[in-house]
Design a protein around this motif. Structure first.
Motif, PDB file in Angstrom:
ATOM      1  N   MET A   1      96.896  87.575 113.285  1.00 37.09           N
ATOM      2  CA  MET A   1      95.767  86.641 113.343  1.00 37.09           C
ATOM      3  C   MET A   1      95.985  85.663 114.486  1.00 37.09           C
ATOM      4  O   MET A   1      97.116  85.245 114.746  1.00 37.09           O
ATOM      5  CB  MET A   1      95.630  85.890 112.021  1.00 37.09           C
ATOM      6  CG  MET A   1      95.167  86.770 110.873  1.00 37.09           C
ATOM      7  SD  MET A   1      95.404  85.999 109.257  1.00 37.09           S
ATOM      8  CE  MET A   1      97.134  86.361 108.978  1.00 37.09           C
ATOM      9  N   GLU A   2      94.893  85.298 115.152  1.00 42.75           N
ATOM     10  CA  GLU A   2      94.981  84.436 116.325  1.00 42.75           C
ATOM     11  C   GLU A   2      93.751  83.544 116.401  1.00 42.75           C
ATOM     12  O   GLU A   2      92.630  83.981 116.113  1.00 42.75           O
ATOM     13  CB  GLU A   2      95.080  85.297 117.592  1.00 42.75           C
ATOM     14  CG  GLU A   2      95.164  84.504 118.880  1.00 42.75           C
ATOM     15  CD  GLU A   2      95.198  85.397 120.104  1.00 42.75           C
ATOM     16  OE1 GLU A   2      95.405  84.875 121.205  1.00 42.75           O
ATOM     17  OE2 GLU A   2      95.007  86.631 119.940  1.00 42.75           O
ATOM     18  N   ALA A   3      93.958  82.283 116.777  1.00 43.05           N
ATOM     19  CA  ALA A   3      92.852  81.344 116.956  1.00 43.05           C
ATOM     20  C   ALA A   3      93.186  80.413 118.117  1.00 43.05           C
ATOM     21  O   ALA A   3      94.324  79.985 118.275  1.00 43.05           O
ATOM     22  CB  ALA A   3      92.608  80.536 115.690  1.00 43.05           C
ATOM     23  N   ARG A   4      92.167  80.124 118.921  1.00 47.11           N
ATOM     24  CA  ARG A   4      92.308  79.189 120.040  1.00 47.11           C
ATOM     25  C   ARG A   4      90.961  78.497 120.227  1.00 47.11           C
ATOM     26  O   ARG A   4      89.939  79.165 120.394  1.00 47.11           O
ATOM     27  CB  ARG A   4      92.704  79.932 121.317  1.00 47.11           C
ATOM     28  CG  ARG A   4      93.118  79.043 122.464  1.00 47.11           C
ATOM     29  CD  ARG A   4      93.391  79.855 123.715  1.00 47.11           C
ATOM     30  NE  ARG A   4      94.198  81.045 123.452  1.00 47.11           N
ATOM     31  CZ  ARG A   4      94.414  81.993 124.351  1.00 47.11           C
ATOM     32  NH1 ARG A   4      93.857  81.900 125.549  1.00 47.11           N
ATOM     33  NH2 ARG A   4      95.151  83.037 124.058  1.00 47.11           N
ATOM     34  N   SER A   5      90.967  77.164 120.191  1.00 48.69           N
ATOM     35  CA  SER A   5      89.690  76.459 120.250  1.00 48.69           C
ATOM     36  C   SER A   5      89.874  75.052 120.796  1.00 48.69           C
ATOM     37  O   SER A   5      90.877  74.389 120.517  1.00 48.69           O
ATOM     38  CB  SER A   5      89.065  76.382 118.849  1.00 48.69           C
ATOM     39  OG  SER A   5      87.876  75.614 118.860  1.00 48.69           O
ATOM     40  N   ARG A   6      88.887  74.618 121.569  1.00 47.05           N
ATOM     41  CA  ARG A   6      88.789  73.203 121.907  1.00 47.05           C
ATOM     42  C   ARG A   6      88.256  72.456 120.690  1.00 47.05           C
ATOM     43  O   ARG A   6      87.604  73.047 119.824  1.00 47.05           O
ATOM     44  CB  ARG A   6      87.868  72.998 123.103  1.00 47.05           C
ATOM     45  CG  ARG A   6      88.390  73.649 124.379  1.00 47.05           C
ATOM     46  CD  ARG A   6      87.605  73.163 125.608  1.00 47.05           C
ATOM     47  NE  ARG A   6      86.200  73.494 125.509  1.00 47.05           N
ATOM     48  CZ  ARG A   6      85.670  74.653 125.879  1.00 47.05           C
ATOM     49  NH1 ARG A   6      86.450  75.604 126.343  1.00 47.05           N
ATOM     50  NH2 ARG A   6      84.368  74.877 125.777  1.00 47.05           N
ATOM     51  N   LEU A   7      88.487  71.153 120.629  1.00 44.37           N
ATOM     52  CA  LEU A   7      88.131  70.377 119.441  1.00 44.37           C
ATOM     53  C   LEU A   7      86.916  69.486 119.644  1.00 44.37           C
ATOM     54  O   LEU A   7      86.654  68.609 118.824  1.00 44.37           O
ATOM     55  CB  LEU A   7      89.333  69.529 118.999  1.00 44.37           C
ATOM     56  CG  LEU A   7      90.592  70.302 118.606  1.00 44.37           C
ATOM     57  CD1 LEU A   7      91.666  69.347 118.109  1.00 44.37           C
ATOM     58  CD2 LEU A   7      90.274  71.355 117.547  1.00 44.37           C
TER      59      LEU A   7
END
Length: 954
Positions: A795-801
């Motif tokens: 599982m992978e997640a990458r995000s600006r806030l």
């Protein structure tokens, strides 16, 4: 001479004037892709409306317009059969480059021009994610920017942040719990040879981060890739030439609380070139080589003046240092320079980049634990002790890397590139272990002490010549080729082992130690010097042709075919020289090793009145022919595959690769059978890609791949790490492994630079190769076992806030988690050794972690030029070594790793960065678990590292 000076001055003046001009004007660069397929487009016209300056995209879909006066402009983008696009508000600043990523749509009907603003299409961070979104196989990637943010100093550090990847021993990478023969390593798409005598594995710490642009790890097989990877195909991509003149200087210094301020650094003697990463005086003495390694025994020259003089000279030529000595610590530092630009040569673009990196590194631990436990009785509730050592070890290394990359565009349809990479690393190591060796002495009052003095020199040299060509008038038939040679070298000169024992004896007046060298007490050797040399060379030719075929579907079908020819040659040699003590008695020196091996005790030490020579220490050639071997391997491959659009959003990718393997190892011992594999394998692959949305994919893949034994596993070569340690031998009867792979992935590319993804995989192995025990006396070898499976979830997640609040627009978080299980059948021989004990009939793959977790948080404020990051990594306990009999397996215990960094940009050119590595200073620990109780095998700390660096970009 005068003419040369004038010419040099003219060239320098032109160089300065060109760069001064570049400082007063700006540049627009970018990439143009098909909005529907994500493919780069060749020959797209890009023109500045106000100045009529323009260009067209090259083979990679890239364009560049230079020497633009500062201002705001409008770009006109046009291409046959595509809608014309007008981009407004493109700002150009003096001395800077404006980057644009443009996506244009096919003109299925006359919709007129498309008008957008530059802000909408600007994208400087998501190139690798876009590549991943449109790739045919499952892949993960990390860019040089991400490597810098998370503190990576080399490729191994970077790969520890990739989903499902873990780094073992600081340099070996395991993908999805698989290492060694189940991964393939490439440099810019070309296979790398191994510089390790024991593994088919690239040592990724050899690649400084300053030379890299990105690392792409492909996790599913397609026919245009090598068939010998199952975990991952790791492609190290070096820097490409820049879009504008660049000159970057960097320097950093690091202080480790444990190694930087110690005066107990253990290393052997140095050579004058150690600071350059290679040895100049530890090699086998010339007199020995001139005598063809024929050294007489001292007993045969007692009355032979000529023979005695020769033996005396040979013995003294090796020197007298046998154990490491304590020294003051060195400082860890790194320096780098990168220079690049492009010029117009005969009206076409010539791009080039040169990069050089140099550094030194020191690590040290002491008062560490090193133990061996054994299960002796199935009814006992605890393990017995084989040995219980205190451990001290130091490493001092120097390394450098050089990269040269030159590309010339004959026109926008043809490009030829040359790349050269050279890395060099030299590591000096000293180690002392001491404590009771109960297995051999049956007493805790007898102390066993073993010393290792070691120097390892490693290098990689790679030459690559490649070409890209667009053949048809529509620029859609593509041909790519490359010719390469890569060589690796590992040299271990003058590896020294020494051990002794002592016990304390007390009487009414004093207490003293009784020292001895008792060879009958273990599998230890006489004091010895070993010289090992490995050279391995790869030569490879690749050809790929891609042809679009129009079938009246929503998109063209693509047919791709090609082939590869790879030869690999290895030459491994080991020479061993033992010391005989002659008339010297070790106990007379009261444990003073340096006095025992003093120069006056070497060779001839006296002569009797009757002319008989008396000898002290003498050298004898104890080399074993079977520990020298050659290996060669030829892989001939061909493939064909199609990319077929079944529906508007559904794509089928399938085909097969044929690989013919011819592999052989030949021992220098003629009584040893050669290892031989001659096989032809058909490796099919099927992929289905469903674009649920323009930025969301479902992927399903099934394939068959293979794993080959390494040369070391295939050769009858025996080695051990320290006196009394395990002896490992090769097995020429090994067979290759076949693996069936099944994968599923969902991925959502939410916004540029953002992703949410989940993968599920399952792998079944036939005839996997494992390191197994063959006796209960520390003897092990390699063997095909029946069956194995690996399965897991990633599982992978990458995000600006900024979706939380505009106040968080400068924050980004990234996290990945891999959960993996593996099961390997335990060989029947090992089960027989464990008769009476309750042990499992299966175990995990060696090096496989049940989970790997990475999380990072970034703050990036371009307005202030301020960046900071915090990164955390943890992996689950992974199998390090197989136990003997009923003795449990040894596992490396999971640990927490925390990294912090803060950087600030000054004056647009200067960047200052401070960081702390290994902030938690979690110990390295290996354990065995028996009847619910943990037993520590190894434990030490490496200390926190504080680092500060500066980079100046001209």
């Amino acid at each position: 001479m005068k003419t040369h000076i004038i010419s040099a001055l003219v060239c320098f003046a032109l160089f300065i004037s060109n760069n001064l001009k570049a400082q007063s004007t700006g540049t627009i660069t970018g990439t143009v892709v098909d909005a529907e397929t994500g493919e780069t487009l060749i020959g797209v016209n890009v023109v500045i409306e106000e100045t009529f300056q323009g260009t067209s995209t090259d083979l990679d879909g890239q364009f560049q317009i230079r020497n633009i006066k500062p201002g705001t402009y409008t770009l006109i983008v046009s291409y046959v059969s595509f809608q014309r696009q007008i981009i407004t508000g493109v700002e150009v600043e003096a001395g800077k480059t404006t980057k644009l990523d443009l996506a244009i749509r096919p003109e299925t009907e006359n919709l007129g021009d498309v008008l957008v603003t530059a802000e909408v299409v600007r994208n400087n961070e998501a190139g690798l994610l876009r590549e991943r979104q449109k790739s045919l196989a499952f892949s993960d990637a990390i860019s040089i920017e991400a490597i810098s943010k998370t503190g990576g100093s080399n490729a191994a550090d970077a790969l520890s942040k990739v989903t499902g990847a873990s780094v073992v021993g600081g340099k070996y990478v395991y993908v999805r719990g698989l290492g060694d023969r189940y991964n393939n390593s490439q440099l810019n798409g070309v296979n790398l040879p191994s510089a390790d005598p024991d593994k088919n594995a690239t040592q990724f710490d050899l690649f400084p981060a300053n030379l890299l642009s990105s690392i792409v790890t492909t996790k599913t097989f397609t026919p245009d890739q090598p068939g010998n990877f199952t975990g991952g195909n790791i492609d190290i991509r070096t820097k490409n030439y820049p879009d504008y003149f660049t000159l970057s200087l960097s320097s950093s210094v690091a202080f480790n609380i444990q190694s930087s301020f110690t005066n107990e650094l253990l290393i052997g003697e140095s050579s004058s070139t150690d600071m350059l990463g290679f040895d100049s005086n530890r090699g086998i003495p010339d007199i020995v080589k001139e005598a063809d390694f024929n050294i007489p025994k001292y007993s045969s020259v007692l009355r032979d003046p000529e023979g005695a003089a020769f033996l005396n000279e040979v013995t003294r030529s090796f020197g007298s240092e046998i154990i490491p000595e304590e020294n003051d610590a060195f400082t860890t530092f790194s320096n780098g320079i990168t220079f690049g630009n492009y010029s117009q040569v005969f009206g076409n673009k010539l791009g080039y980049i040169f990069s050089l990196n140099y550094g030194q590194n020191v690590s040290h631990y002491q008062d560490a634990v090193s133990r061996s436990w054994v299960a002796t009785d199935p009814n006992a509730n605890e393990l017995a002790t084989d040995y219980n050592f205190t451990d001290q070890k130091s490493d001092l290394s120097a390394n450098w890397g050089l990269l040269t990359n030159v590309s010339y565009q004959l026109n926008n349809k043809n490009e030829v590139s040359f790349r050269y990479l050279s890395t060099q690393d030299g590591i000096s190591t000293g180690r002392i272990q001491n404590g009771p060796f109960i297995k051999n002495t049956q007493s805790e009052n007898v102390i066993f002490e073993t010393y290792v003095t070691k120097y390892v020199e490693r290098n990689i040299n790679s030459f690559q010549l490649s070409g890209k060509h667009a053949l048809s008038s529509s620029n859609k038939i593509k041909v790519e080729w490359d010719v390469s040679t890569a060589s690796t070298h590992q040299y271990e000169p003058n590896l020294r082992f020494f051990f002794h024992e002592y016990s304390e004896i007390s009487n009414p007046d004093t207490t003293f130690r009784n020292y001895s060298i008792n060879l009958g007490s273990s599998n230890a050797t006489l004091p010895t010097r070993i010289f090992r040399n490995l050279d391995e060379t790869n030569q490879q030719l690749n050809l790929d042709v891609e042809i679009p075929i129009t079938l009246g579907l929503s998109r063209d079908m693509k047919f791709k075919a090609g082939g590869s020819y790879l030869t690999k040659e290895r030459d491994f040699s080991e020479y061993k020289f033992d010391y005989n003590f002659g008339r010297l008695r070790y106990r007379d020196f009261n444990g003073d090793i340096n006095a025992f091996f003093a120069e006056e005790n070497m060779g001839v030490i006296d002569t009797t009145n009757s002319g008989i020579f008396r000898f002290g220490h003498t050298i004898s050639n104890a080399s074993v022919p079977s520990n020298n071997y050659t290996g060669n391997q030829t892989i001939t491959a061909g493939y064909s595959m199609i990319e077929l659009p079944l529906l508007k959003r559904l794509t089928f990718v399938g085909g097969a690769r044929i690989e013919a393997t011819d592999m052989e190892t030949i021992s220098s011992d003629s009584t040893k059978s050669p290892g031989n594999i001659s096989k032809v394998d058909i490796l099919p692959s099927v992929n289905l890609i469903y674009n649920v949305l323009d930025n969301m994919n479902f992927r399903i893949a099934a394939s068959q791949t293979l794993g080959r034994p390494t040369f070391r596993e295939f050769a009858p070569f025996q080695a051990f790490d320290f006196a009394g340690g395990r002896v490992t031998a090769g097995n020429p009867n090994l067979e290759r492994t076949l693996i069936q792979n099944y994968d599923f992935r969902w991925e959502w590319f939410m916004r540029p630079g953002e992703i949410l993804a989940m993968s599920v995989f399952y792998k079944n192995f036939s005839n996997p190769i494992e390191r197994v025990m063959v006796s209960n006396n520390f003897q092990e070898t390699y063997q095909n076992v029946n069956d194995a499976q690996v399965y897991g979830v990633e599982m992978e997640a990458r995000s600006r806030l900024d979706w939380i609040s505009e106040k968080f627009r400068f924050f980004m978080v990234s996290a990945n988690l891999a959960l993996t299980e593996s099961k390997v059948d335990v060989p029947q021989r090992e089960l027989e050794f464990a008769e009476g004990f309750d042990i499992s009939t299966s175990r995990p793959f060696q090096g496989q972690s049940p989970y790997i977790f990475n999380v990072s948080a970034y703050y990036e404020n371009p307005e202030l030029g301020l960046n900071s990051s915090i990164s955390f990594n943890r992996f689950g306990n992974r199998l390090q070594a197989v136990g003997i009999g009923g003795t449990p397996n040894i596992f490396e215990e999971g640990r927490n790793d925390l990294y912090l960094s803060l950087s600030k940009k000054f004056f647009d050119h200067l960047n200052v960065k401070a960081s702390i590595d290994n902030l938690l200073n979690a110990p390295y620990r290996t354990i065995q678990t028996y009847k619910g109780q943990d037993y520590t095998v190894t434990e030490y700390e490496l200390g926190r590292t504080f680092k500060i660096g500066i980079t100046y970009d001209f």
